[in-house]
Scaffold this motif. Sequence first.
Motif, PDB file in Angstrom:
ATOM      1  N   MET A   1       0.837  -1.181   0.000  1.00 60.14           N
ATOM      2  CA  MET A   1       0.000   0.000   0.000  1.00 60.14           C
ATOM      3  C   MET A   1       0.881   1.243   0.000  1.00 60.14           C
ATOM      4  N   ILE A   2       0.278   2.335  -0.367  1.00 59.05           N
ATOM      5  CA  ILE A   2       0.937   3.633  -0.447  1.00 59.05           C
ATOM      6  C   ILE A   2       0.203   4.558   0.515  1.00 59.05           C
ATOM      7  N   ILE A   3       0.942   5.432   1.185  1.00 65.47           N
ATOM      8  CA  ILE A   3       0.300   6.441   2.015  1.00 65.47           C
ATOM      9  C   ILE A   3       0.851   7.812   1.632  1.00 65.47           C
ATOM     10  N   ALA A   4      -0.046   8.742   1.412  1.00 68.91           N
ATOM     11  CA  ALA A   4       0.320  10.142   1.180  1.00 68.91           C
ATOM     12  C   ALA A   4      -0.034  10.883   2.464  1.00 68.91           C
ATOM     13  N   VAL A   5       0.882  11.724   2.951  1.00 69.90           N
ATOM     14  CA  VAL A   5       0.692  12.393   4.235  1.00 69.90           C
ATOM     15  C   VAL A   5       0.849  13.904   4.105  1.00 69.90           C
ATOM     16  N   ASP A   6       0.123  14.617   4.979  1.00 68.29           N
ATOM     17  CA  ASP A   6       0.229  16.076   5.029  1.00 68.29           C
ATOM     18  C   ASP A   6      -0.183  16.532   6.425  1.00 68.29           C
ATOM     19  N   VAL A   7       0.253  17.733   6.784  1.00 65.89           N
ATOM     20  CA  VAL A   7      -0.034  18.302   8.105  1.00 65.89           C
ATOM     21  C   VAL A   7      -0.524  19.726   7.934  1.00 65.89           C
ATOM     22  N   TYR A   8      -1.521  20.094   8.731  1.00 68.22           N
ATOM     23  CA  TYR A   8      -2.078  21.447   8.725  1.00 68.22           C
ATOM     24  C   TYR A   8      -1.972  22.003  10.143  1.00 68.22           C
ATOM     25  N   TYR A   9      -1.587  23.270  10.246  1.00 67.20           N
ATOM     26  CA  TYR A   9      -1.382  23.896  11.554  1.00 67.20           C
ATOM     27  C   TYR A   9      -2.374  25.020  11.787  1.00 67.20           C
ATOM     28  N   GLU A  10      -2.789  25.130  13.034  1.00 68.08           N
ATOM     29  CA  GLU A  10      -3.639  26.232  13.457  1.00 68.08           C
ATOM     30  C   GLU A  10      -3.312  26.530  14.918  1.00 68.08           C
ATOM     31  N   LEU A  53       7.840  16.435  11.081  1.00 68.63           N
ATOM     32  CA  LEU A  53       8.168  15.023  11.289  1.00 68.63           C
ATOM     33  C   LEU A  53       7.479  14.405  12.506  1.00 68.63           C
ATOM     34  N   PRO A  54       7.485  15.031  13.690  1.00 66.43           N
ATOM     35  CA  PRO A  54       6.808  14.407  14.832  1.00 66.43           C
ATOM     36  C   PRO A  54       5.310  14.173  14.587  1.00 66.43           C
ATOM     37  N   CYS A  55       4.684  15.068  13.851  1.00 69.24           N
ATOM     38  CA  CYS A  55       3.257  14.909  13.532  1.00 69.24           C
ATOM     39  C   CYS A  55       3.048  13.712  12.612  1.00 69.24           C
ATOM     40  N   ILE A  56       3.914  13.560  11.629  1.00 67.85           N
ATOM     41  CA  ILE A  56       3.818  12.433  10.697  1.00 67.85           C
ATOM     42  C   ILE A  56       4.121  11.126  11.426  1.00 67.85           C
ATOM     43  N   GLN A  57       5.086  11.143  12.330  1.00 66.91           N
ATOM     44  CA  GLN A  57       5.401   9.935  13.101  1.00 66.91           C
ATOM     45  C   GLN A  57       4.188   9.465  13.895  1.00 66.91           C
ATOM     46  N   GLU A  58       3.490  10.391  14.530  1.00 68.15           N
ATOM     47  CA  GLU A  58       2.283  10.036  15.292  1.00 68.15           C
ATOM     48  C   GLU A  58       1.204   9.483  14.372  1.00 68.15           C
ATOM     49  N   LEU A  59       1.023  10.104  13.229  1.00 66.36           N
ATOM     50  CA  LEU A  59       0.018   9.651  12.274  1.00 66.36           C
ATOM     51  C   LEU A  59       0.299   8.219  11.820  1.00 66.36           C
ATOM     52  N   LEU A  60       1.541   7.921  11.510  1.00 65.27           N
ATOM     53  CA  LEU A  60       1.886   6.607  10.974  1.00 65.27           C
ATOM     54  C   LEU A  60       1.751   5.492  12.005  1.00 65.27           C
ATOM     55  N   LYS A  61       1.635   5.838  13.278  1.00 65.58           N
ATOM     56  CA  LYS A  61       1.366   4.834  14.317  1.00 65.58           C
ATOM     57  C   LYS A  61      -0.040   4.262  14.184  1.00 65.58           C
ATOM     58  N   LEU A  62      -0.899   4.948  13.432  1.00 67.62           N
ATOM     59  CA  LEU A  62      -2.291   4.505  13.273  1.00 67.62           C
ATOM     60  C   LEU A  62      -2.471   3.482  12.158  1.00 67.62           C
ATOM     61  N   THR A  63      -1.401   3.115  11.490  1.00 70.38           N
ATOM     62  CA  THR A  63      -1.499   2.147  10.395  1.00 70.38           C
ATOM     63  C   THR A  63      -0.482   1.031  10.599  1.00 70.38           C
ATOM     64  N   ASP A  64      -0.685  -0.066   9.911  1.00 72.32           N
ATOM     65  CA  ASP A  64       0.278  -1.162   9.934  1.00 72.32           C
ATOM     66  C   ASP A  64       1.383  -0.806   8.941  1.00 72.32           C
ATOM     67  N   ILE A  65       2.435  -0.196   9.440  1.00 67.09           N
ATOM     68  CA  ILE A  65       3.494   0.328   8.596  1.00 67.09           C
ATOM     69  C   ILE A  65       4.177  -0.777   7.780  1.00 67.09           C
ATOM     70  N   SER A  66       4.106  -2.017   8.249  1.00 72.12           N
ATOM     71  CA  SER A  66       4.715  -3.117   7.498  1.00 72.12           C
ATOM     72  C   SER A  66       3.996  -3.365   6.169  1.00 72.12           C
ATOM     73  N   GLN A  67       2.783  -2.839   6.015  1.00 67.71           N
ATOM     74  CA  GLN A  67       2.021  -2.987   4.776  1.00 67.71           C
ATOM     75  C   GLN A  67       2.257  -1.832   3.795  1.00 67.71           C
ATOM     76  N   ILE A  68       2.963  -0.796   4.238  1.00 64.21           N
ATOM     77  CA  ILE A  68       3.207   0.388   3.409  1.00 64.21           C
ATOM     78  C   ILE A  68       4.505   0.189   2.629  1.00 64.21           C
ATOM     79  N   HIS A  69       4.436   0.342   1.298  1.00 65.96           N
ATOM     80  CA  HIS A  69       5.661   0.199   0.494  1.00 65.96           C
ATOM     81  C   HIS A  69       6.190   1.532  -0.009  1.00 65.96           C
ATOM     82  N   THR A  70       5.403   2.620   0.096  1.00 64.37           N
ATOM     83  CA  THR A  70       5.868   3.937  -0.323  1.00 64.37           C
ATOM     84  C   THR A  70       5.135   5.003   0.482  1.00 64.37           C
ATOM     85  N   ILE A  71       5.865   6.048   0.867  1.00 65.47           N
ATOM     86  CA  ILE A  71       5.280   7.206   1.543  1.00 65.47           C
ATOM     87  C   ILE A  71       5.449   8.412   0.621  1.00 65.47           C
TER      88      ILE A  71
END
Length: 169
Positions: A1-10, A53-71
């Motif tokens: 699987m592929i995951i595309a990630v982004d972060v928004y700040y307020e 990066l810390p925000c993306i690290q937290e987000l990726l804890k919500l998925t089975d990273i072993s199933q991700i082949h590209t970010i």
Amino acid sequence: MIIAVDVYYEENKAKSVGVIFQGWEDSKPLEIIVSYTETPHEYEMGYFYKRELPCIQELLKLTDISQIHTIVVDGYVYLNNEKKPGLGHYVYTHFSGKIPVIGVAKNAFRDNEAFVKKIYRGSSAKPLYITTVGIDLADAAGHIQRMYGEYRFPHLLKLLDKETKETRL
């Protein structure tokens, strides 16, 4: 699987979103994941990764990273011709170089032509700027080029942007 990630700040909060999909030509995501970070790191010019990066690290804890082949990240892997690391490189090293990362940027970054491939999608005269680590640059650019959607920005990346900015924090 592929995951595309982004972060928004307020103010003192960040919303991180991941759009997970199976193949580059997919028109619909398999899943959309969301996480929130209280008091993210302050923005420092030239050190964007410290905030993101810390925000993306937290987000990726919500998925089975072993199933991700590209970010796929919104931004650059390398910031200049000397390979100054950008956000994508830090994401790559966080996973010990085991998951390739593709950076997709909407705007040019000065002095980084050596590691960037411009692609044109749809009828747009403006390119997307592709950088990568852990995968051949031409292959990565081809993947983004083939993504579903007739416009400059692929449909799933546009969905990611919309989901990231939707609903105030």
